[in-house]
Design a protein around this motif. Structure first.
Motif, mmCIF file in Angstrom:
data_model
loop_
_atom_site.group_PDB
_atom_site.id
_atom_site.type_symbol
_atom_site.label_atom_id
_atom_site.label_comp_id
_atom_site.label_asym_id
_atom_site.label_seq_id
_atom_site.Cartn_x
_atom_site.Cartn_y
_atom_site.Cartn_z
ATOM 1 N N GLY A 250 0.842 -1.207 0.040
ATOM 2 C CA GLY A 250 -0.036 -0.022 -0.057
ATOM 3 C C GLY A 250 0.832 1.164 0.112
ATOM 4 N N GLY A 251 2.249 1.310 0.204
ATOM 5 C CA GLY A 251 3.112 2.473 0.153
ATOM 6 C C GLY A 251 3.793 2.319 -1.475
ATOM 7 N N GLU A 252 4.802 3.155 -1.526
ATOM 8 C CA GLU A 252 5.553 2.980 -2.803
ATOM 9 C C GLU A 252 6.786 2.089 -2.831
ATOM 10 O OE1 GLU A 252 4.379 5.858 -1.292
ATOM 11 O OE2 GLU A 252 2.816 5.922 -2.797
ATOM 12 N N GLU A 253 6.688 0.969 -1.846
ATOM 13 C CA GLU A 253 7.685 0.243 -1.653
ATOM 14 C C GLU A 253 7.652 -1.113 -2.364
ATOM 15 O OE1 GLU A 253 5.643 1.244 1.239
ATOM 16 O OE2 GLU A 253 6.969 3.146 0.997
ATOM 17 N N LEU A 254 7.060 -1.234 -3.560
ATOM 18 C CA LEU A 254 6.798 -2.546 -4.615
ATOM 19 C C LEU A 254 8.212 -3.071 -4.422
ATOM 20 C CD1 LEU A 254 4.880 -4.520 -5.316
ATOM 21 C CD2 LEU A 254 4.640 -3.216 -7.597
ATOM 22 N N ASP A 255 9.298 -2.194 -5.123
ATOM 23 C CA ASP A 255 10.294 -2.890 -5.644
ATOM 24 C C ASP A 255 11.312 -3.248 -4.264
ATOM 25 O OD1 ASP A 255 10.867 -1.340 -8.512
ATOM 26 O OD2 ASP A 255 9.485 -0.260 -7.345
#
Length: 338
Positions: A250-255
């Motif tokens: 749900g944050g921008e930490e997919l990578d």
């Protein structure tokens, strides 16, 4: 503001010298709190900006609350600032980075004086929700400001953000339709800022639509986005006897999460389907076909800077902009059968 208002007008009404007014404007010298408050109230009353400041043009101030990271260490914030910076320079304005922690203790009158004495057109606010006391003081001060990447239901708050709820709702719906009934949610500051609250709300709402109660222990609300925090959370999550079949970031930490999963012996997508939010990256090699939501991060900053100047110049009365995200159904999410 009346053109006849000058530093002499302020000094005369306050019953002090012009030198005292100058010291208060520039936050220098030893002035009593009572005198300072009286002068600041008159400055706000007349919307007074020192003549020499007006002649130099107005800059855009960006207020960032650092939390545990420096403002330029967080990729999301860095991209927001890059977009705002490009737009400011195109408009012939400077961009001034301001420490929010330092301003948080100021009164509305002191905030206005800081804004006026630094010749700021207005403020862009990072990492703060609309209900934060700092934003309440900004509204009272009369300073033009816009929240970056955070929305609000309060009509008195200006913002530029993306349609977080709709995008998350659609992507998690896709995962549910592919048979996943045990989807974990990992987010940062889930309940601290509006954008993250909207994502988590969408996650619960689409589960409810499918008649599914999300596992409470699968919802991870992390205090920061550091690698060690994410790794520890994932290790505990997949140590459960009944572990998730899918993970939504749900944050921008997919990578970040994706690179950690192989270290935990988890193969994507064979054992675990993964989807979530990613930052827009023009240098992306495209090696991985992500199932993801891509936010136009730099464009948020760019649009916000442009709208702030319009707001400051009276070209618009309010700013409530929702930008669209890009949605991609890649191969990191596959069908699951129990």
């Amino acid at each position: 503001m009346s053109k006849r208002v000058s530093i002499y007008t302020v000094a005369k009404e306050a019953g002090v010298s012009t030198a005292t007014v100058s010291k208060i404007i520039n936050n220098s010298g030893s002035i009593s709190r009572e005198t300072s408050d009286r002068v600041l109230e008159i400055i706000k009353k007349y919307n007074f900006v020192p003549q020499q400041r007006r002649q130099t043009g107005s800059a855009i101030g960006v207020v960032t609350f650092l939390l545990r990271q420096g403002p330029l260490m967080a990729p999301f914030t860095a991209r927001l600032l890059n977009g705002a910076c490009r737009q400011a320079f195109l408009a012939g304005r400077d961009l001034v980075l301001i420490d929010g922690e330092r301003l948080a203790g100021l009164t509305p009158e002191e905030l206005y004086c800081h804004y006026a004495s630094n010749s700021l057109a207005g403020l862009l606010i990072c990492n703060v929700a609309a209900e934060n006391p700092f934003c309440t003081k900004l509204r009272k001060s009369g300073i033009p400001f816009i929240l970056l990447a955070n929305g609000s239901t309060d009509d008195s708050v200006n913002f530029v953000t993306t349609r977080n709820y709709e995008a998350v709702y659609e992507l998690v719906d896709y995962m549910l339709c592919l048979g996943h009934r045990r989807i974990a949610y990992m987010g940062v500051l889930n309940r601290a800022v509006d954008s993250h609250r909207e994502r988590l709300r969408a996650f619960y709402d689409i589960h409810n639509k499918h008649g599914i109660d999300p596992y409470p222990e699968y919802v991870l609300d992390l205090p920061d986005a550091e690698i060690s925090t994410i790794k520890n959370a994932l290790t505990r999550l997949f140590a459960r006897l009944e572990s998730p079949t899918a993970l939504f970031i749900g944050g921008e930490e997919l990578d970040k999460a994706y690179t950690l999963l192989p270290q935990l012996g988890i193969e994507v997508p064979a054992r675990l389907s993964v989807a979530g939010l990613r930052l827009d990256d023009p240098l992306d090699s495209g090696v991985i076909e992500w199932s993801c939501i891509t936010q136009p991060t730099e464009r948020i900053g760019c649009v916000a800077a442009q709208k702030l100047l319009e707001l400051a110049e009276g070209q618009c009365a309010y700013v409530r902009e929702y930008l669209d995200n890009s949605l991609n159904y890649g191969n990191t999410v596959i069908r699951h059968e129990e």
